[in-house]
Design a protein around this motif. Sequence first.
Motif, PDB file in Angstrom:
ATOM      1  N   ALA A 179       7.705   4.134  -6.574  1.00 15.68           N
ATOM      2  CA  ALA A 179       8.330   5.336  -7.116  1.00 15.68           C
ATOM      3  C   ALA A 179       7.896   5.333  -8.581  1.00 15.68           C
ATOM      4  CB  ALA A 179       9.838   5.255  -7.002  1.00 15.68           C
ATOM      5  N   ALA A 180       7.196   6.379  -8.986  1.00 15.52           N
ATOM      6  CA  ALA A 180       6.665   6.432 -10.350  1.00 15.52           C
ATOM      7  C   ALA A 180       7.005   7.773 -10.988  1.00 15.52           C
ATOM      8  CB  ALA A 180       5.160   6.220 -10.346  1.00 15.52           C
ATOM      9  N   GLU A 181       7.155   7.718 -12.302  1.00 13.30           N
ATOM     10  CA  GLU A 181       7.470   8.920 -13.074  1.00 13.30           C
ATOM     11  C   GLU A 181       6.712   8.821 -14.390  1.00 13.30           C
ATOM     12  OE1 GLU A 181      11.647  10.610 -13.229  1.00 13.30           O
ATOM     13  OE2 GLU A 181      11.440   9.660 -15.183  1.00 13.30           O
ATOM     14  N   ASN A 182       5.911   9.811 -14.670  1.00  9.58           N
ATOM     15  CA  ASN A 182       5.120   9.825 -15.898  1.00  9.58           C
ATOM     16  C   ASN A 182       4.341   8.528 -16.088  1.00  9.58           C
ATOM     17  OD1 ASN A 182       6.200  12.382 -16.541  1.00  9.58           O
ATOM     18  ND2 ASN A 182       7.979  11.423 -17.480  1.00  9.58           N
ATOM     19  N   GLY A 183       3.795   7.994 -14.995  1.00  7.19           N
ATOM     20  CA  GLY A 183       3.003   6.778 -15.066  1.00  7.19           C
ATOM     21  C   GLY A 183       3.797   5.484 -15.102  1.00  7.19           C
ATOM     22  N   GLY A 232      10.378   1.754  -9.185  1.00  9.22           N
ATOM     23  CA  GLY A 232      10.823   0.971  -8.050  1.00  9.22           C
ATOM     24  C   GLY A 232       9.703   0.841  -7.046  1.00  9.22           C
ATOM     25  N   PHE A 233       9.945   0.010  -6.015  1.00 13.45           N
ATOM     26  CA  PHE A 233       8.925  -0.182  -4.984  1.00 13.45           C
ATOM     27  C   PHE A 233       9.577  -0.549  -3.666  1.00 13.45           C
ATOM     28  CE2 PHE A 233       9.555  -4.391  -6.760  1.00 13.45           C
ATOM     29  CZ  PHE A 233       9.472  -5.251  -5.673  1.00 13.45           C
ATOM     30  N   ILE A 234       8.801  -0.334  -2.591  1.00 13.73           N
ATOM     31  CA  ILE A 234       9.217  -0.727  -1.248  1.00 13.73           C
ATOM     32  C   ILE A 234       7.988  -1.282  -0.548  1.00 13.73           C
ATOM     33  CG2 ILE A 234       8.850   1.579  -0.243  1.00 13.73           C
ATOM     34  CD1 ILE A 234      11.416   1.015   1.479  1.00 13.73           C
ATOM     35  N   THR A 235       8.149  -2.446   0.074  1.00 14.23           N
ATOM     36  CA  THR A 235       7.055  -3.102   0.797  1.00 14.23           C
ATOM     37  C   THR A 235       7.420  -3.108   2.271  1.00 14.23           C
ATOM     38  OG1 THR A 235       6.616  -4.504  -1.123  1.00 14.23           O
ATOM     39  CG2 THR A 235       5.685  -5.221   0.977  1.00 14.23           C
ATOM     40  N   ILE A 236       6.476  -2.661   3.105  1.00 13.11           N
ATOM     41  CA  ILE A 236       6.724  -2.519   4.542  1.00 13.11           C
ATOM     42  C   ILE A 236       5.671  -3.265   5.342  1.00 13.11           C
ATOM     43  CG2 ILE A 236       7.970  -0.330   4.371  1.00 13.11           C
ATOM     44  CD1 ILE A 236       5.309   1.082   5.061  1.00 13.11           C
ATOM     45  N   LYS A 237       6.038  -3.570   6.600  1.00 10.47           N
ATOM     46  CA  LYS A 237       5.111  -4.288   7.478  1.00 10.47           C
ATOM     47  C   LYS A 237       5.482  -4.008   8.928  1.00 10.47           C
ATOM     48  CE  LYS A 237       3.805  -8.978   8.751  1.00 10.47           C
ATOM     49  NZ  LYS A 237       3.996 -10.401   8.445  1.00 10.47           N
ATOM     50  N   PRO A 238       4.509  -3.659   9.761  1.00  5.24           N
ATOM     51  CA  PRO A 238       4.808  -3.532  11.190  1.00  5.24           C
ATOM     52  C   PRO A 238       5.170  -4.899  11.764  1.00  5.24           C
ATOM     53  CG  PRO A 238       2.694  -2.509  10.651  1.00  5.24           C
ATOM     54  CD  PRO A 238       3.123  -3.295   9.448  1.00  5.24           C
ATOM     55  N   ARG A 296      16.535  -1.884 -12.985  1.00  2.07           N
ATOM     56  CA  ARG A 296      17.988  -1.864 -13.204  1.00  2.07           C
ATOM     57  C   ARG A 296      18.469  -0.573 -13.885  1.00  2.07           C
ATOM     58  NH1 ARG A 296      21.355  -5.983 -12.902  1.00  2.07           N
ATOM     59  NH2 ARG A 296      19.710  -7.531 -13.179  1.00  2.07           N
ATOM     60  N   GLU A 297      17.793  -0.158 -14.933  1.00  2.00           N
ATOM     61  CA  GLU A 297      18.257   1.017 -15.677  1.00  2.00           C
ATOM     62  C   GLU A 297      18.058   2.329 -14.921  1.00  2.00           C
ATOM     63  OE1 GLU A 297      14.126  -0.048 -17.373  1.00  2.00           O
ATOM     64  OE2 GLU A 297      15.873  -1.129 -16.613  1.00  2.00           O
ATOM     65  N   HIS A 298      17.380   2.268 -13.769  1.00  2.00           N
ATOM     66  CA  HIS A 298      17.172   3.477 -12.968  1.00  2.00           C
ATOM     67  C   HIS A 298      17.926   3.427 -11.640  1.00  2.00           C
ATOM     68  CE1 HIS A 298      14.273   5.233 -15.693  1.00  2.00           C
ATOM     69  NE2 HIS A 298      13.730   4.032 -15.814  1.00  2.00           N
ATOM     70  N   GLN A 299      18.743   2.398 -11.435  1.00  2.00           N
ATOM     71  CA  GLN A 299      19.516   2.311 -10.196  1.00  2.00           C
ATOM     72  C   GLN A 299      20.596   3.389 -10.176  1.00  2.00           C
ATOM     73  OE1 GLN A 299      20.823  -1.790  -9.876  1.00  2.00           O
ATOM     74  NE2 GLN A 299      18.771  -2.486  -9.375  1.00  2.00           N
ATOM     75  N   ARG A 300      21.005   3.738  -8.971  1.00  5.37           N
ATOM     76  CA  ARG A 300      22.023   4.766  -8.704  1.00  5.37           C
ATOM     77  C   ARG A 300      21.596   6.169  -9.146  1.00  5.37           C
ATOM     78  NH1 ARG A 300      24.076   0.360 -10.219  1.00  5.37           N
ATOM     79  NH2 ARG A 300      25.536  -0.839  -9.015  1.00  5.37           N
ATOM     80  N   LYS A 301      20.296   6.407  -9.107  1.00  5.23           N
ATOM     81  CA  LYS A 301      19.769   7.731  -9.458  1.00  5.23           C
ATOM     82  C   LYS A 301      18.957   8.337  -8.308  1.00  5.23           C
ATOM     83  CE  LYS A 301      19.660   6.658 -14.363  1.00  5.23           C
ATOM     84  NZ  LYS A 301      18.836   6.477 -15.560  1.00  5.23           N
ATOM     85  N   GLY A 302      19.081   7.742  -7.113  1.00  2.00           N
ATOM     86  CA  GLY A 302      18.401   8.288  -5.940  1.00  2.00           C
ATOM     87  C   GLY A 302      17.006   7.738  -5.688  1.00  2.00           C
ATOM     88  N   ILE A 303      16.546   6.803  -6.496  1.00  2.00           N
ATOM     89  CA  ILE A 303      15.188   6.279  -6.339  1.00  2.00           C
ATOM     90  C   ILE A 303      15.091   5.412  -5.088  1.00  2.00           C
ATOM     91  CG2 ILE A 303      13.413   4.808  -7.393  1.00  2.00           C
ATOM     92  CD1 ILE A 303      14.607   5.877 -10.140  1.00  2.00           C
ATOM     93  N   GLY A 304      16.057   4.514  -4.886  1.00  3.54           N
ATOM     94  CA  GLY A 304      16.062   3.701  -3.672  1.00  3.54           C
ATOM     95  C   GLY A 304      16.162   4.569  -2.429  1.00  3.54           C
ATOM     96  N   SER A 305      16.991   5.594  -2.496  1.00  5.10           N
ATOM     97  CA  SER A 305      17.124   6.525  -1.363  1.00  5.10           C
ATOM     98  C   SER A 305      15.811   7.234  -1.083  1.00  5.10           C
ATOM     99  CB  SER A 305      18.220   7.551  -1.640  1.00  5.10           C
ATOM    100  OG  SER A 305      19.475   6.914  -1.739  1.00  5.10           O
ATOM    101  N   ALA A 306      15.103   7.638  -2.133  1.00  9.45           N
ATOM    102  CA  ALA A 306      13.814   8.316  -1.968  1.00  9.45           C
ATOM    103  C   ALA A 306      12.774   7.375  -1.366  1.00  9.45           C
ATOM    104  CB  ALA A 306      13.328   8.865  -3.301  1.00  9.45           C
ATOM    105  N   LEU A 307      12.760   6.128  -1.819  1.00  4.83           N
ATOM    106  CA  LEU A 307      11.819   5.152  -1.258  1.00  4.83           C
ATOM    107  C   LEU A 307      12.121   4.897   0.213  1.00  4.83           C
ATOM    108  CD1 LEU A 307      11.627   2.641  -4.231  1.00  4.83           C
ATOM    109  CD2 LEU A 307       9.694   3.926  -3.271  1.00  4.83           C
ATOM    110  N   LEU A 308      13.390   4.759   0.543  1.00  2.00           N
ATOM    111  CA  LEU A 308      13.785   4.525   1.928  1.00  2.00           C
ATOM    112  C   LEU A 308      13.430   5.728   2.804  1.00  2.00           C
ATOM    113  CD1 LEU A 308      15.081   2.703   4.015  1.00  2.00           C
ATOM    114  CD2 LEU A 308      17.302   3.610   3.304  1.00  2.00           C
ATOM    115  N   LYS A 309      13.707   6.919   2.322  1.00  2.00           N
ATOM    116  CA  LYS A 309      13.374   8.145   3.070  1.00  2.00           C
ATOM    117  C   LYS A 309      11.866   8.227   3.314  1.00  2.00           C
ATOM    118  CE  LYS A 309      14.077  13.126   2.959  1.00  2.00           C
ATOM    119  NZ  LYS A 309      14.611  14.263   2.201  1.00  2.00           N
ATOM    120  N   PHE A 310      11.082   7.868   2.298  1.00  2.00           N
ATOM    121  CA  PHE A 310       9.627   7.867   2.428  1.00  2.00           C
ATOM    122  C   PHE A 310       9.201   6.882   3.521  1.00  2.00           C
ATOM    123  CE2 PHE A 310       5.448   6.177   1.539  1.00  2.00           C
ATOM    124  CZ  PHE A 310       4.701   7.327   1.347  1.00  2.00           C
TER     125      PHE A 310
END
Length: 164
Positions: A55-59, A63-69, A84-98
């Motif tokens: 998850a990136a914003e202005n470069g 956050g990140f998510i690592t996946i594996k079959p 930490r300073e970006h938690q509870r702003k929907g970033i984890g939810s966006a990564l999970l949805k992706f």
Amino acid sequence: MPDALEEKLMTVKLLETDEERLACMEIAKGLPEWFNEAGLRAIERDLVREETYLAAENGNVLGFITIKPINDNAMEILWMAVRREHQRKGIGSALLKFAESLARERGFEVLVVKTSGDFSYRPYDETRRFYEKKGFVRVALIDPYPEWGEEALIYVKCLTSSPL
């Protein structure tokens, strides 16, 4: 005053560079209550071996998510972390949805995640609640989980709506 479209445009993209990999490690190291030394070594290994999205914003990597079959039917979330300073702003939810969308596109039927099964360790209460709110169901407690040497909770989320 900047245009509203220029202000905050978070994107999710594939990890591609060493600089991005280092940013992911910096995020994980900044969250010691979730990632111990063994976990950090495993993250470092998996950032090279497995598929990771940022998850990136202005470069800046937020956050990140690592996946594996796991097999033909299941994909696992190996790691997910948000600065930490970006938690509870929907970033984890966006990564999970992706990750869920990607898994569905690839024909996986379930998404799996493992997390600490130590109910006395409070930081993971938040992690368990996050996954449960997102529709994950606790299916097993393995004690000890062989790779970890401690308790692990296994959560799954069904990605298909067809009956079994």
